[in-house]
Design an enzyme around this catalytic site. Structure first.
Site, PDB file in Angstrom:
ATOM      1  N   TYR A 183      27.969  56.602  -5.475  1.00  0.00           N
ATOM      2  CA  TYR A 183      28.755  56.650  -4.239  1.00  0.00           C
ATOM      3  C   TYR A 183      29.419  55.290  -3.988  1.00  0.00           C
ATOM      4  O   TYR A 183      30.621  55.210  -3.705  1.00  0.00           O
ATOM      5  CB  TYR A 183      27.841  57.052  -3.070  1.00  0.00           C
ATOM      6  CG  TYR A 183      28.478  56.919  -1.720  1.00  0.00           C
ATOM      7  CD1 TYR A 183      29.480  57.791  -1.306  1.00  0.00           C
ATOM      8  CD2 TYR A 183      28.086  55.908  -0.843  1.00  0.00           C
ATOM      9  CE1 TYR A 183      30.072  57.659  -0.062  1.00  0.00           C
ATOM     10  CE2 TYR A 183      28.663  55.776   0.404  1.00  0.00           C
ATOM     11  CZ  TYR A 183      29.658  56.655   0.785  1.00  0.00           C
ATOM     12  OH  TYR A 183      30.246  56.513   2.016  1.00  0.00           O
ATOM     13  N   GLU A 185      28.421  61.856   8.699  1.00  0.00           N
ATOM     14  CA  GLU A 185      27.995  60.665   9.421  1.00  0.00           C
ATOM     15  C   GLU A 185      27.340  61.030  10.752  1.00  0.00           C
ATOM     16  O   GLU A 185      26.371  60.382  11.168  1.00  0.00           O
ATOM     17  CB  GLU A 185      29.169  59.703   9.614  1.00  0.00           C
ATOM     18  CG  GLU A 185      29.495  58.988   8.313  1.00  0.00           C
ATOM     19  CD  GLU A 185      30.952  58.624   8.144  1.00  0.00           C
ATOM     20  OE1 GLU A 185      31.767  58.921   9.034  1.00  0.00           O
ATOM     21  OE2 GLU A 185      31.282  58.042   7.098  1.00  0.00           O
ATOM     22  N   TRP A 190      21.577  57.174   5.099  1.00  0.00           N
ATOM     23  CA  TRP A 190      22.711  57.755   4.380  1.00  0.00           C
ATOM     24  C   TRP A 190      22.298  58.410   3.064  1.00  0.00           C
ATOM     25  O   TRP A 190      22.862  59.410   2.658  1.00  0.00           O
ATOM     26  CB  TRP A 190      23.778  56.687   4.160  1.00  0.00           C
ATOM     27  CG  TRP A 190      25.051  57.206   3.596  1.00  0.00           C
ATOM     28  CD1 TRP A 190      25.644  56.811   2.435  1.00  0.00           C
ATOM     29  CD2 TRP A 190      25.918  58.211   4.136  1.00  0.00           C
ATOM     30  NE1 TRP A 190      26.811  57.505   2.233  1.00  0.00           N
ATOM     31  CE2 TRP A 190      27.011  58.376   3.259  1.00  0.00           C
ATOM     32  CE3 TRP A 190      25.876  59.001   5.282  1.00  0.00           C
ATOM     33  CZ2 TRP A 190      28.042  59.281   3.487  1.00  0.00           C
ATOM     34  CZ3 TRP A 190      26.905  59.905   5.512  1.00  0.00           C
ATOM     35  CH2 TRP A 190      27.965  60.045   4.617  1.00  0.00           C
TER      36      TRP A 190
END
Length: 190
Positions: free
Chosen positions: A16, A38, A46
């Site tokens: 990522y 989010e 995350w």
């Protein structure tokens, strides 16, 4: 090759970081995806969300904001029973509310992308942090965007969530200066 230290815990994180985080986004579907993810992350980390991302894509009709705006109580119950996503009613309901507000912004501005990038006059902000400890969790810019989104009816879009969004979508380059991606992404800013 040096990377931002926050991504070194897991291969998913590294991929990522190396391919997505901080790359300027101009696709509304990707903006909507990050807003949903989010918001789902609030109170979590995350990496948890990244591991569930493919499940979210299936559950959320590949992040089509129009389709999500039509989710009803039956769909909410289906999502609450989906072990592949974060099963939090308020977060699920907010994603539907946000889809409707997202569509209104698209209608007003022509695209969500035009709206979100208007806060920086279409230009990314390039920060020059030497360590991750220097990177803020929110800024006056994220405060301004967050407040505007809330006025437009969005939920779960506090300043910290919005700062994560503008970092992820390249509106802000917060790779530390020693990270190879800080320099790699510089060609987007010329």
């Amino acid at each position: 090759m040096e990377r931002c230290p926050w991504c070194l815990k897991d291969e998913i994180y590294i991929k990522y970081h190396d391919t997505e985080w901080g790359v300027p986004v101009h696709d509304d579907k990707i903006h909507f995806e990050f807003l949903v993810l989010e918001s789902a992350q609030a109170g979590l980390n995350w990496l948890t969300i990244l591991k569930k991302r493919d499940n979210y894509r299936k559950a959320y009709d590949d992040f089509d904001p129009y389709k999500v705006s039509l989710f009803d109580e039956k769909k909410i119950l289906e999502l609450l029973n989906d072990k592949g996503i974060i099963r939090n009613r308020k977060k699920i309901e907010s994603s539907i509310i946000n889809a409707k507000a997202f569509l209104k912004i698209q209608k007003e501005y022509g695209s969500f992308d035009s709206y979100i990038w208007s806060f920086t006059e279409g230009k990314p902000i390039i920060n020059h942090w030497k360590s991750i400890e220097e990177i803020p969790s929110k800024t006056p810019l994220s405060d301004k965007i967050s407040n505007d989104l809330k006025k437009r009816g969005f939920k779960f879009v506090g300043s910290t969530i919005i700062y994560s969004h503008i970092q992820a979508t390249g509106i802000v380059n917060d790779h530390i200066t020693s990270c190879f991606r800080h320099k790699d992404l510089s060609h987007y800013y010329l």
